[in-house]
Design a protein around this motif. Structure first.
Motif, PDB file in Angstrom:
ATOM      1  N   VAL A  36       0.625  -1.084  -0.089  1.00 50.60           N
ATOM      2  CA  VAL A  36       0.007  -0.199   0.154  1.00 50.60           C
ATOM      3  C   VAL A  36       0.995   1.386  -0.043  1.00 50.60           C
ATOM      4  O   VAL A  36       0.751   1.890  -1.013  1.00 50.60           O
ATOM      5  CB  VAL A  36      -1.012   0.148   1.257  1.00 50.60           C
ATOM      6  N   LEU A  37       1.420   1.580   1.115  1.00 49.83           N
ATOM      7  CA  LEU A  37       2.055   2.891   1.373  1.00 49.83           C
ATOM      8  C   LEU A  37       3.294   3.087   0.368  1.00 49.83           C
ATOM      9  O   LEU A  37       3.467   4.263  -0.431  1.00 49.83           O
ATOM     10  CB  LEU A  37       2.382   3.278   2.769  1.00 49.83           C
ATOM     11  N   PRO A  38       4.272   2.023   0.310  1.00 51.45           N
ATOM     12  CA  PRO A  38       5.454   2.363  -0.625  1.00 51.45           C
ATOM     13  C   PRO A  38       4.889   2.395  -1.899  1.00 51.45           C
ATOM     14  O   PRO A  38       5.655   3.067  -2.836  1.00 51.45           O
ATOM     15  CB  PRO A  38       6.204   1.078  -0.341  1.00 51.45           C
ATOM     16  N   ILE A  39       4.001   1.726  -2.302  1.00 53.37           N
ATOM     17  CA  ILE A  39       3.508   1.716  -3.906  1.00 53.37           C
ATOM     18  C   ILE A  39       2.971   2.869  -4.245  1.00 53.37           C
ATOM     19  O   ILE A  39       3.033   3.600  -4.998  1.00 53.37           O
ATOM     20  CB  ILE A  39       2.516   0.506  -4.193  1.00 53.37           C
ATOM     21  N   ALA A  40       2.138   3.633  -3.178  1.00 49.66           N
ATOM     22  CA  ALA A  40       1.382   4.787  -3.372  1.00 49.66           C
ATOM     23  C   ALA A  40       2.261   5.939  -3.447  1.00 49.66           C
ATOM     24  O   ALA A  40       2.498   6.724  -4.391  1.00 49.66           O
ATOM     25  CB  ALA A  40       0.318   5.089  -2.285  1.00 49.66           C
ATOM     26  N   GLU A  41       3.603   5.973  -2.515  1.00 47.31           N
ATOM     27  CA  GLU A  41       4.477   6.888  -2.677  1.00 47.31           C
ATOM     28  C   GLU A  41       5.316   6.757  -4.098  1.00 47.31           C
ATOM     29  O   GLU A  41       5.758   7.749  -4.444  1.00 47.31           O
ATOM     30  CB  GLU A  41       5.595   6.664  -1.563  1.00 47.31           C
ATOM     31  N   ALA A  42       5.657   5.493  -4.453  1.00 48.40           N
ATOM     32  CA  ALA A  42       6.378   5.352  -5.734  1.00 48.40           C
ATOM     33  C   ALA A  42       5.496   5.939  -7.015  1.00 48.40           C
ATOM     34  O   ALA A  42       6.272   6.457  -7.607  1.00 48.40           O
ATOM     35  CB  ALA A  42       6.590   3.623  -5.832  1.00 48.40           C
ATOM     36  N   LYS A  43       4.264   5.845  -7.008  1.00 50.29           N
ATOM     37  CA  LYS A  43       3.634   6.405  -7.892  1.00 50.29           C
ATOM     38  C   LYS A  43       3.632   7.766  -8.085  1.00 50.29           C
ATOM     39  O   LYS A  43       3.633   8.614  -9.127  1.00 50.29           O
ATOM     40  CB  LYS A  43       2.005   5.896  -7.878  1.00 50.29           C
ATOM     41  N   VAL A  44       3.734   8.504  -6.936  1.00 50.35           N
ATOM     42  CA  VAL A  44       3.696  10.105  -6.712  1.00 50.35           C
ATOM     43  C   VAL A  44       4.869  10.389  -7.125  1.00 50.35           C
ATOM     44  O   VAL A  44       5.157  11.294  -7.896  1.00 50.35           O
ATOM     45  CB  VAL A  44       3.174  10.571  -5.263  1.00 50.35           C
ATOM     46  N   ILE A  45       6.053   9.600  -6.582  1.00 53.09           N
ATOM     47  CA  ILE A  45       7.282  10.082  -6.880  1.00 53.09           C
ATOM     48  C   ILE A  45       7.636   9.876  -8.444  1.00 53.09           C
ATOM     49  O   ILE A  45       8.135  10.508  -9.125  1.00 53.09           O
ATOM     50  CB  ILE A  45       8.386   9.014  -6.174  1.00 53.09           C
ATOM     51  N   ALA A  46       7.018   8.937  -9.199  1.00 59.00           N
ATOM     52  CA  ALA A  46       7.360   8.927 -10.649  1.00 59.00           C
ATOM     53  C   ALA A  46       6.681   9.811 -11.204  1.00 59.00           C
ATOM     54  O   ALA A  46       7.286  10.378 -12.179  1.00 59.00           O
ATOM     55  CB  ALA A  46       6.440   7.278 -10.912  1.00 59.00           C
ATOM     56  N   ALA A  47       5.675  10.730 -10.861  1.00 56.88           N
ATOM     57  CA  ALA A  47       4.975  11.884 -11.362  1.00 56.88           C
ATOM     58  C   ALA A  47       5.746  12.994 -11.332  1.00 56.88           C
ATOM     59  O   ALA A  47       6.114  14.001 -11.961  1.00 56.88           O
ATOM     60  CB  ALA A  47       3.717  11.898 -10.979  1.00 56.88           C
ATOM     61  N   VAL A  48       6.640  12.982  -9.857  1.00 52.74           N
ATOM     62  CA  VAL A  48       7.158  14.089  -9.321  1.00 52.74           C
ATOM     63  C   VAL A  48       8.595  13.620  -8.843  1.00 52.74           C
ATOM     64  O   VAL A  48       8.780  13.436  -7.672  1.00 52.74           O
ATOM     65  CB  VAL A  48       6.352  14.800  -8.131  1.00 52.74           C
ATOM     66  N   PRO A  49       9.638  13.500  -9.810  1.00 53.52           N
ATOM     67  CA  PRO A  49      10.783  12.966  -9.482  1.00 53.52           C
ATOM     68  C   PRO A  49      11.719  13.895  -8.336  1.00 53.52           C
ATOM     69  O   PRO A  49      12.445  13.468  -7.982  1.00 53.52           O
ATOM     70  CB  PRO A  49      11.600  12.837 -10.569  1.00 53.52           C
ATOM     71  N   ASN A  50      11.372  15.112  -8.575  1.00 54.61           N
ATOM     72  CA  ASN A  50      11.979  16.158  -7.773  1.00 54.61           C
ATOM     73  C   ASN A  50      11.150  16.472  -6.417  1.00 54.61           C
ATOM     74  O   ASN A  50      11.377  17.594  -5.806  1.00 54.61           O
ATOM     75  CB  ASN A  50      12.298  17.290  -8.488  1.00 54.61           C
ATOM     76  N   TYR A  51      10.566  15.290  -5.978  1.00 49.58           N
ATOM     77  CA  TYR A  51       9.816  15.743  -4.818  1.00 49.58           C
ATOM     78  C   TYR A  51      10.621  16.164  -3.574  1.00 49.58           C
ATOM     79  O   TYR A  51       9.871  16.855  -2.798  1.00 49.58           O
ATOM     80  CB  TYR A  51       8.863  14.387  -4.407  1.00 49.58           C
ATOM     81  N   ALA A  52      11.806  15.859  -3.322  1.00 46.55           N
ATOM     82  CA  ALA A  52      12.661  16.121  -2.177  1.00 46.55           C
ATOM     83  C   ALA A  52      12.895  17.460  -2.184  1.00 46.55           C
ATOM     84  O   ALA A  52      13.184  18.089  -0.766  1.00 46.55           O
ATOM     85  CB  ALA A  52      13.537  15.179  -1.976  1.00 46.55           C
ATOM     86  N   ASP A  53      12.928  18.094  -3.336  1.00 47.09           N
ATOM     87  CA  ASP A  53      13.475  19.259  -3.351  1.00 47.09           C
ATOM     88  C   ASP A  53      12.278  20.591  -3.306  1.00 47.09           C
ATOM     89  O   ASP A  53      12.650  21.913  -3.241  1.00 47.09           O
ATOM     90  CB  ASP A  53      14.091  19.774  -4.737  1.00 47.09           C
ATOM     91  N   LEU A  54      11.118  19.991  -3.104  1.00 46.47           N
ATOM     92  CA  LEU A  54       9.929  21.038  -3.074  1.00 46.47           C
ATOM     93  C   LEU A  54       9.917  21.809  -1.957  1.00 46.47           C
ATOM     94  O   LEU A  54      10.084  21.326  -0.769  1.00 46.47           O
ATOM     95  CB  LEU A  54       8.738  20.555  -3.513  1.00 46.47           C
ATOM     96  N   VAL A  55       9.295  22.895  -1.859  1.00 45.34           N
ATOM     97  CA  VAL A  55       9.070  23.817  -0.697  1.00 45.34           C
ATOM     98  C   VAL A  55       7.675  24.188  -0.662  1.00 45.34           C
ATOM     99  O   VAL A  55       7.251  24.488  -1.986  1.00 45.34           O
ATOM    100  CB  VAL A  55      10.211  24.853  -0.755  1.00 45.34           C
TER     101      VAL A  55
END
Length: 143
Positions: A36-55
């Motif tokens: 559930v959770l890792p798969i959901a996060e992976a789907k979002v990360i695939a759409a937003v690869p720079n998620y860690a840099d967002l503010v």
């Protein structure tokens, strides 16, 4: 495995809030399940690869998108988790009829709508559109 996007202490309650259920229906372990959770996060990360840099707002959008995606993955199982009708000696309760499959699709749409609000995400890709027509005049040339 550590969460990549849902790192707050309240994400369990937020997921349950999106589904409109309590901890008695969806436990923390159900939300944190590997499927559930890792798969959901992976789907979002695939759409937003720079998620860690967002503010600021962009970070909030990616967080909310992940919450919606987790809820969307759990939604199809809600039919089996929630009893449609409960009856006891003193009372009887009938739960609302929710089409969880449709609601799951709506949650996915909500997630991608939030992703599209992120300032660094470009919606869609530009690809050339062309068509190929068949030999429509072939018969005319033969005669």
């Amino acid at each position: 495995m550590a969460n990549k996007i849902l790192t707050t202490e309240t994400y369990h309650e937020e997921v349950r809030g999106r589904l409109g259920v309590g901890e008695d229906v969806v436990s923390n372990a159900d939300i944190d399940a590997i499927s559930v959770l890792p798969i959901a996060e992976a789907k979002v990360i695939a759409a937003v690869p720079n998620y860690a840099d967002l503010v600021d707002d962009d970070r909030n959008y990616v967080y909310a998108a992940a919450v919606s995606m987790v809820a969307a993955i759990l939604a199809p199982s809600m039919t089996a988790r929630i009893a449609k009708f409960k009856k006891d000696v003193d009372f009887s309760i009938e739960n609302q009829a929710v089409d969880w499959r449709v609601y799951g699709i709506q949650l996915i749409d909500d997630s991608y709508a939030l992703i599209n609000l992120i300032s660094t995400v470009t919606s869609g890709t530009d690809s050339p559109i062309f068509g190929v027509a068949g030999p429509t005049r072939y018969k005319e040339r033969r005669h």
